[in-house]
Design a protein around this motif. Sequence first.
Motif, PDB file in Angstrom:
ATOM      1  N   ILE A   7      51.760  30.733  46.351  1.00 44.61           N
ATOM      2  CA  ILE A   7      50.503  31.069  45.967  1.00 44.61           C
ATOM      3  C   ILE A   7      49.789  32.063  46.762  1.00 44.61           C
ATOM      4  N   HIS A   8      49.708  31.897  47.839  1.00 42.59           N
ATOM      5  CA  HIS A   8      49.253  32.678  49.027  1.00 42.59           C
ATOM      6  C   HIS A   8      50.107  33.721  49.860  1.00 42.59           C
ATOM      7  N   ARG A   9      51.104  34.154  48.859  1.00 42.40           N
ATOM      8  CA  ARG A   9      52.173  34.858  49.375  1.00 42.40           C
ATOM      9  C   ARG A   9      52.055  36.321  50.016  1.00 42.40           C
ATOM     10  N   LYS A  10      52.636  36.733  51.102  1.00 37.99           N
ATOM     11  CA  LYS A  10      52.407  38.008  51.455  1.00 37.99           C
ATOM     12  C   LYS A  10      52.899  39.019  50.101  1.00 37.99           C
ATOM     13  N   PRO A  11      52.682  40.319  50.269  1.00 40.88           N
ATOM     14  CA  PRO A  11      53.288  41.117  49.492  1.00 40.88           C
ATOM     15  C   PRO A  11      54.496  41.162  49.568  1.00 40.88           C
ATOM     16  N   ASP A  12      55.335  41.303  48.438  1.00 39.23           N
ATOM     17  CA  ASP A  12      56.778  41.036  48.489  1.00 39.23           C
ATOM     18  C   ASP A  12      57.717  42.276  49.005  1.00 39.23           C
ATOM     19  N   THR A  13      56.725  43.101  49.127  1.00 34.98           N
ATOM     20  CA  THR A  13      57.534  44.401  49.706  1.00 34.98           C
ATOM     21  C   THR A  13      57.598  44.327  51.353  1.00 34.98           C
ATOM     22  N   GLY A  70      44.786  35.098  46.585  1.00 39.93           N
ATOM     23  CA  GLY A  70      44.127  34.099  47.650  1.00 39.93           C
ATOM     24  C   GLY A  70      43.049  34.496  48.159  1.00 39.93           C
ATOM     25  N   ARG A  71      41.967  35.245  47.352  1.00 44.06           N
ATOM     26  CA  ARG A  71      40.540  35.701  47.649  1.00 44.06           C
ATOM     27  C   ARG A  71      39.835  34.813  46.768  1.00 44.06           C
ATOM     28  N   ASN A  72      38.478  34.497  47.392  1.00 41.19           N
ATOM     29  CA  ASN A  72      37.664  33.845  47.060  1.00 41.19           C
ATOM     30  C   ASN A  72      36.815  34.680  45.948  1.00 41.19           C
ATOM     31  N   ALA A  73      36.247  34.520  44.709  1.00 46.43           N
ATOM     32  CA  ALA A  73      35.518  35.355  44.130  1.00 46.43           C
ATOM     33  C   ALA A  73      34.339  34.799  43.328  1.00 46.43           C
ATOM     34  N   LYS A 131      38.303  29.390  46.168  1.00 45.77           N
ATOM     35  CA  LYS A 131      37.051  29.302  45.080  1.00 45.77           C
ATOM     36  C   LYS A 131      36.840  30.319  44.301  1.00 45.77           C
ATOM     37  N   ILE A 132      36.643  30.220  43.042  1.00 47.93           N
ATOM     38  CA  ILE A 132      36.379  31.113  41.988  1.00 47.93           C
ATOM     39  C   ILE A 132      34.953  30.512  41.070  1.00 47.93           C
ATOM     40  N   LYS A 133      34.073  31.430  41.177  1.00 53.09           N
ATOM     41  CA  LYS A 133      32.967  31.063  40.457  1.00 53.09           C
ATOM     42  C   LYS A 133      32.412  32.211  39.357  1.00 53.09           C
ATOM     43  N   VAL A 134      32.124  31.624  38.214  1.00 53.94           N
ATOM     44  CA  VAL A 134      31.720  32.663  37.063  1.00 53.94           C
ATOM     45  C   VAL A 134      30.259  31.984  36.931  1.00 53.94           C
ATOM     46  N   GLU A 135      29.184  33.191  36.991  1.00 51.32           N
ATOM     47  CA  GLU A 135      27.812  32.982  36.875  1.00 51.32           C
ATOM     48  C   GLU A 135      27.459  33.862  35.425  1.00 51.32           C
ATOM     49  N   ASP A 160      38.961  36.236  51.976  1.00 53.34           N
ATOM     50  CA  ASP A 160      37.597  37.114  51.854  1.00 53.34           C
ATOM     51  C   ASP A 160      36.697  36.623  50.445  1.00 53.34           C
ATOM     52  N   TRP A 161      35.728  37.146  50.337  1.00 57.85           N
ATOM     53  CA  TRP A 161      34.905  36.975  49.289  1.00 57.85           C
ATOM     54  C   TRP A 161      34.973  38.339  48.477  1.00 57.85           C
ATOM     55  N   VAL A 162      35.163  38.207  47.226  1.00 57.87           N
ATOM     56  CA  VAL A 162      35.194  39.410  46.132  1.00 57.87           C
ATOM     57  C   VAL A 162      34.026  39.042  45.218  1.00 57.87           C
ATOM     58  N   LEU A 163      33.483  40.237  45.062  1.00 56.64           N
ATOM     59  CA  LEU A 163      32.395  40.183  43.625  1.00 56.64           C
ATOM     60  C   LEU A 163      32.585  41.110  42.533  1.00 56.64           C
ATOM     61  N   ASP A 164      32.738  40.477  41.419  1.00 61.29           N
ATOM     62  CA  ASP A 164      32.640  41.423  40.378  1.00 61.29           C
ATOM     63  C   ASP A 164      31.502  41.103  39.342  1.00 61.29           C
ATOM     64  N   PRO A 165      30.196  42.048  39.680  1.00 61.81           N
ATOM     65  CA  PRO A 165      29.031  41.756  38.888  1.00 61.81           C
ATOM     66  C   PRO A 165      28.996  42.196  37.475  1.00 61.81           C
ATOM     67  N   PHE A 166      30.067  42.577  36.979  1.00 63.13           N
ATOM     68  CA  PHE A 166      30.083  42.968  35.392  1.00 63.13           C
ATOM     69  C   PHE A 166      31.475  42.378  34.948  1.00 63.13           C
ATOM     70  N   VAL A 167      31.884  41.136  35.005  1.00 64.77           N
ATOM     71  CA  VAL A 167      33.073  40.697  35.277  1.00 64.77           C
ATOM     72  C   VAL A 167      33.920  40.838  33.805  1.00 64.77           C
ATOM     73  N   GLY A 168      33.142  40.772  32.944  1.00 69.51           N
ATOM     74  CA  GLY A 168      33.624  40.917  31.513  1.00 69.51           C
ATOM     75  C   GLY A 168      34.826  39.842  31.260  1.00 69.51           C
ATOM     76  N   SER A 169      36.008  40.151  30.812  1.00 70.13           N
ATOM     77  CA  SER A 169      36.859  39.100  30.645  1.00 70.13           C
ATOM     78  C   SER A 169      37.851  38.333  31.853  1.00 70.13           C
ATOM     79  N   GLY A 170      37.264  38.616  33.002  1.00 68.05           N
ATOM     80  CA  GLY A 170      37.554  38.086  33.956  1.00 68.05           C
ATOM     81  C   GLY A 170      38.841  38.323  34.914  1.00 68.05           C
ATOM     82  N   THR A 171      39.302  39.615  34.683  1.00 66.63           N
ATOM     83  CA  THR A 171      40.624  40.196  35.239  1.00 66.63           C
ATOM     84  C   THR A 171      40.512  40.203  36.361  1.00 66.63           C
TER      85      THR A 171
END
Lengths: 312, 312
Positions: free
Chosen positions: B291-297, B246-249, B4-8, B226-237
């Motif tokens: 899509i939810h792949r493990k780190p490739d290392t 594979g994190r919700n944000a 889940k990705i949400k922009v507010e 997990d849930w990740v927050l960017d409160p000043f998301v700007g261009s959405g990087t």
Amino acid sequence: MATKIKVEQGDCVEVLRNYLPEYFDLIVTSPPYADRRQHTYGGVKPEHYVEWFLERSAEFHRVLKPTGSFVLNIKEKAENGERHTYVLELILALRKQGWLWTEEYIWHKRNCYPGKWPNRFRDAWERCLHFTKQRKFKMNQEAVMVPMGDWADARLKSLGKNDVVRFDSQVGSGFGKNIANWTQRTQAYPTNVIHMATECGNKNHSAAFPQALPEWFIKLFSDEGDWVLDPFVGSGTTLEVARSLGRNAVGIDLLPEYCAIAEAAVADAQYQLLEERAAYDKREKKTSDRIHRKPDTKLPPEAARKPRRVKA
Amino acid sequence: MATKIKVEQGDCVEVLRNYLPEYFDLIVTSPPYADRRQHTYGGVKPEHYVEWFLERSAEFHRVLKPTGSFVLNIKEKAENGERHTYVLELILALRKQGWLWTEEYIWHKRNCYPGKWPNRFRDAWERCLHFTKQRKFKMNQEAVMVPMGDWADARLKSLGKNDVVRFDSQVGSGFGKNIANWTQRTQAYPTNVIHMATECGNKNHSAAFPQALPEWFIKLFSDEGDWVLDPFVGSGTTLEVARSLGRNAVGIDLLPEYCAIAEAAVADAQYQLLEERAAYDKREKKTSDRIHRKPDTKLPPEAARKPRRVKA
DNA sequence: AGCTCTTATGAATCATTGA
DNA sequence: GTCAATGATTCATAAGAGC
């Protein structure tokens, strides 16, 4: 004119009282960090560090020339999972004492101490805080120019590991000569991130500084014949470098044994320079100015004509 | 389960009031710096920055889980020959607000802004301040291990003047041998200095973050789902990266146009992932977890067996 | 495909000019 | 006086063109 190097034993706050105001052109030092070197400096507690330091930096301010610089290499320790804040508080306090916080250089230690902790990675950087008394100060940017990035990137990126190995085996294949050509071509100014390994160049003592670190700042913020001060001189790295660059220098340390080491280091450096000089004279069959030599980088013409300096 | 990705759109201090306490596992953001981006954010004045920020960080503290992390990418500007102190004051103030100042990571920007000034060099680093609510928090060190080969490449790429001189003079002294040593080991833990170029994206906005920066911290301080927050998301990087890992944000921004860009970026990323997946399925003739792949290392066995984590 | 070369452009700062 | 706007300086990238 010979370069003067002096080692004084005592607490810098007292020793410096005997010096005239505005005597030094540059102060560069790596002070005992809070709670480190307990057996030697009595381990200043983090909560008293700022107070302890300010008493000394007041003297630094007095003996520094108006156009001079004060470079402070320091890093706060981590304790109970948190970074201490005494360095931040020190910066704020030094500003209140009258210093300008001109810049914060980062010394990136490429080979930092090993170790593993659950809450942090290895610490690979230290602060080199640059304080001045005025907005205008002496800065010789051309003295620390670096070969241009295009150069290393383009050339080294195309070098596979086999190429490097081959390079390793084919001594004198002409690669070095090519490098010399490229470095002549163009140079760039460095950034405020200083990449340097923590090599202790001299073997007999563990130098906190790698030689190249004070060297960089001494070249940058002082001229030949200037006076450099290291109020916490430790094993004397600053003095060695200052001498080799033709600067006069004073080193102060509380511990007699460190003063002895520093004096020995300087004497060694002096001896080595004399030997080099002798060898050079013998080879070239003429006198050289090797000891007080100019920076070995070629200056661009306009830079040579009007170096950026401030009149005292 | 889909990510889940949400922009507010709105001021994060208000938007976050609608969120439950201890909702997010990680907050990673690059706030508008003081007096920067005036045309977009109105330019908070340095002298009001701490106050302005604290109001928002109080909400961050409320919505962050006890084992969560708050990563703040920021750098003070220089003005009138001096560095501003508001970032230092902000660190001290955040501690008073209840945050632990766990670590200061250095983002070393290889390609920094050009320019020349009489009193400073180009600024090539920014702070990535790591705050937590507890001494014990979630940290997946193995997720950001560096393959030794890449590390060697990075080191070669970042060769400075001293390396070059050494390279030039010490031909055959073991440089190749060292490289051989590096390539023998497979992986190493990184340090607290992050070496990364600022990709200027080809998109319509000025990308402040390179993607790899939030990626590093998201891998390090959060798990899949997990849930990740960017409160000043700007261009959405941050959102793009979170989705690809594979994190919700949740991303918040004051400016509607930025929110639009962020949503578009996330949609693009989603579309691209679907395409990749389709191509992969076609090639492999079976479903993949790409899509939810493990780190490739590849992880060393012991690291895979007991990843370092803290129970919530 | 791979390479060289060119061009545009950034979380920058400072000095100068103008209101 | 104080403040805001403009010009000059400068280099590591990406992207595009040309071979």
